[in-house]
Design an enzyme around this catalytic site. Structure first.
Site, PDB file in Angstrom:
ATOM      1  N   ARG A 149     -41.904 -22.588  46.941  1.00 18.13           N
ATOM      2  CA  ARG A 149     -42.893 -21.494  46.859  1.00 18.13           C
ATOM      3  C   ARG A 149     -42.364 -20.236  47.544  1.00 18.13           C
ATOM      4  O   ARG A 149     -42.748 -19.120  47.206  1.00 18.13           O
ATOM      5  CB  ARG A 149     -44.231 -21.948  47.452  1.00 18.13           C
ATOM      6  N   LYS A 184     -40.678 -10.368  28.801  1.00 20.91           N
ATOM      7  CA  LYS A 184     -40.428  -9.504  27.629  1.00 20.91           C
ATOM      8  C   LYS A 184     -38.920  -9.323  27.426  1.00 20.91           C
ATOM      9  O   LYS A 184     -38.235 -10.291  27.226  1.00 20.91           O
ATOM     10  CB  LYS A 184     -41.149  -8.174  27.818  1.00 20.91           C
ATOM     11  N   TYR A 211     -51.334  -1.209  30.381  1.00 19.70           N
ATOM     12  CA  TYR A 211     -51.545  -2.529  29.780  1.00 19.70           C
ATOM     13  C   TYR A 211     -52.967  -3.029  30.110  1.00 19.70           C
ATOM     14  O   TYR A 211     -53.422  -2.910  31.251  1.00 19.70           O
ATOM     15  CB  TYR A 211     -50.477  -3.477  30.328  1.00 19.70           C
ATOM     16  N   ASP A 217     -44.019   0.708  35.970  1.00 23.16           N
ATOM     17  CA  ASP A 217     -43.927  -0.522  35.189  1.00 23.16           C
ATOM     18  C   ASP A 217     -42.894  -0.256  34.099  1.00 23.16           C
ATOM     19  O   ASP A 217     -43.124   0.523  33.168  1.00 23.16           O
ATOM     20  CB  ASP A 217     -45.298  -0.886  34.605  1.00 23.16           C
TER      21      ASP A 217
HETATM   22  C1  LIG Z   1     -46.493  -3.115  30.414  1.00 25.51           C
HETATM   23  C2  LIG Z   1     -46.782  -4.531  30.811  1.00 25.51           C
HETATM   24  N1  LIG Z   1     -46.813  -4.861  32.111  1.00 25.51           N
HETATM   25  C3  LIG Z   1     -47.071  -6.111  32.524  1.00 25.51           C
HETATM   26  C4  LIG Z   1     -47.344  -7.123  31.612  1.00 25.51           C
HETATM   27  C5  LIG Z   1     -47.706  -8.498  32.079  1.00 25.51           C
HETATM   28  O1  LIG Z   1     -46.685  -9.403  31.884  1.00 25.51           O
HETATM   29  P1  LIG Z   1     -46.922 -10.984  31.736  1.00 25.51           P
HETATM   30  O2  LIG Z   1     -47.520 -11.219  30.398  1.00 25.51           O
HETATM   31  O3  LIG Z   1     -45.562 -11.546  31.940  1.00 25.51           O
HETATM   32  O4  LIG Z   1     -47.870 -11.381  32.824  1.00 25.51           O
HETATM   33  C6  LIG Z   1     -47.318  -6.817  30.231  1.00 25.51           C
HETATM   34  C7  LIG Z   1     -47.609  -7.854  29.243  1.00 25.51           C
HETATM   35  O5  LIG Z   1     -47.693  -7.603  28.060  1.00 25.51           O
HETATM   36  C8  LIG Z   1     -47.047  -5.496  29.836  1.00 25.51           C
HETATM   37  O6  LIG Z   1     -47.038  -5.138  28.534  1.00 25.51           O
END
Ligand SMILES: Cc1ncc(COP(=O)(O)O)c(C=O)c1O
Length: 409
Positions: A59, A208, A111, A183
């Site tokens: 962890r 992604k 998001y 992000d």
């Molecule tokens: C811009 C962005 N940030 C964060 C995330 C979250 O990622 P996760 O699905 O791995 O939790 C996403 C998911 O689509 C995203 O598009």
């Protein structure tokens, strides 16, 4: 990179190797004893006390995490990196480091699950979130006025692909005494380097582009700030936000081909964006590397190339939009993005369903907006898939849709 001792055999200057070489060779510190070219998955929950690597319990750290953290820190030009179980876990780690009364100033198009986490979880604990359109430079003075501790942007944004001037926002944020988080999920470490542009934290979902094969979940935050690194490592173990070793191994494997994949995503997406803007059933194409995009100059300056994401406002009814999405064969209708296979999504009912309709309407996420994650298949096949699907939409035979007024951006 965490504070544990590194035995990385590429500890020389990072300037010596290019991005693709570093993605493959950095973080290889498992192989000293056995000579294994590919690391094992360390499927162990715990470690014998007093081991030379300083590991105690998965962890709070694992050799697979350490390897990936070293590689990601190197690729993002950061001193430190911490990995998490998902992008959302990485977001949780950052916001959970704040305290009640702190203000976060966020881009209004983010998001949907980030928005939901802010609104339905952290606001309950007293973190105050304010929203702003960061593409409008006239709004930058609000960064000082709102006295945020953290400024939160995505660039390009999900799903509208707004491009935000990271350098300018970093200047204003630091003037306000705030940290800037970018992000970087939609761009990837290959296409954009937020820390070099002045950001304090670069966060991304490794689910992604970083992993790139839609077979695991993960998230990461990179920073040069020791104080943030301490908070993130604490959050990883104290909140139980750690990833699973196998997922980390898969991300590390995928990362080795990030550079070559991104170049192909980019080439395919630009070709499809150009095709889509000529289609009579498409009202607007949102792709920052089309010269008609309002932030084209900024996008080409700030990013190496365009990514594989295109959004399009369709000149169809809601029903026809869903029919089109359901008729595609190579573009799978699914959540997520950034994998080698093409996906398509309907943000209003999928990724951004958690955003209230009035907010969606205000920021521009309509019921006829679609988002394509263009994969690395043959571009001609992807175009043919779109053509066939469009022909199959009822009442969309040639001539049934009036010629579109060209207004893509
Ligand atoms: C811009 C962005 N940030 C964060 C995330 C979250 O990622 P996760 O699905 O791995 O939790 C996403 C998911 O689509 C995203 O598009």
């Amino acid at each position: 990179m965490n504070s544990r001792k590194s035995t990385d055999h590429f500890s020389g200057s990072r300037e010596e190797l290019g991005f693709a070489s570093r993605a493959i060779h950095r973080g290889l510190d498992w192989c000293e004893e056995t000579g294994a070219v590919v690391p094992p998955v360390y499927l162990t929950s715990t470690f014998r006390r007093g081991n030379p690597g300083g590991f105690d319990y998965t962890r709070s750290g694992n050799p697979n995490f350490r390897n990936l953290e070293q590689t990601l820190a190197d690729l993002e030009g950061a001193r430190f990196s911490t990995v998490f179980s998902s992008g959302v876990a990485a977001i949780t780690a950052v916001i959970a480091s704040l305290k009640s009364g702190d203000v976060v100033l966020a881009e209004e198009n983010i998001y949907g699950c980030t928005f939901r986490l802010f609104r339905e979880v952290f606001e309950k604990f007293g973190v105050r979130i304010r929203y702003l359109d960061f593409t409008n430079a006239l709004n930058f003075s609000r960064i000082v006025e709102e006295r945020p501790v953290l400024v939160w942007i995505e660039s390009p944004t999900n799903p509208l692909l707004k491009v935000i001037d990271i350098e300018q926002v970093a200047l204003w944020s630091h003037r306000a005494g705030a940290a800037l988080l970018v992000d970087n999920t939609f761009a990837s470490s290959y296409l954009q380097q937020p820390l070099a542009l002045g950001a304090s934290l670069s966060l991304f979902s490794t689910t992604k582009y970083t992993g790139g094969h839609s077979d695991c979940l993960g998230g990461a935050v990179c920073t040069n700030w020791p104080v943030w690194q301490e908070r993130l490592q604490f959050a990883q173990k104290a909140l139980g936000l750690n990833p699973a070793p196998l997922d980390v191994w898969l991300v590390q494997r995928g990362l080795k081909t990030l550079a070559i994949r991104m170049r192909q995503h980019s080439e395919n997406a630009l070709a499809l964006a150009r095709y889509l803007r000529e289609c009579p059933w498409v009202q607007h194409v949102y792709y920052p590397h089309l010269d008609s995009h309002p932030q084209f100059a900024l996008a080409t300056r700030q990013m190496k190339l365009g990514s594989g994401i295109i959004a399009a406002e369709l000149r169809l009814s809601f029903e026809q939009t869903l029919q089109l999405l359901g008729s595609l064969r190579l573009f799978t209708l699914a959540e997520s993005l950034g994998g080698v296979e093409s996906l398509v999504c309907h943000p209003a009912t999928m990724t951004h369903a958690a955003v209230p309709p009035d907010v969606r309407a205000r920021v521009g996420i309509s019921d006829t907006l679609v988002r394509f994650s263009v994969g690395i298949e043959d571009a001609e096949d992807l175009q043919a898939d779109l053509e066939t699907a469009a022909r199959s939409v009822k009442q969309l035979q040639p001539g049934a849709v009036e010629q579109r007024v060209r207004s893509e951006y």
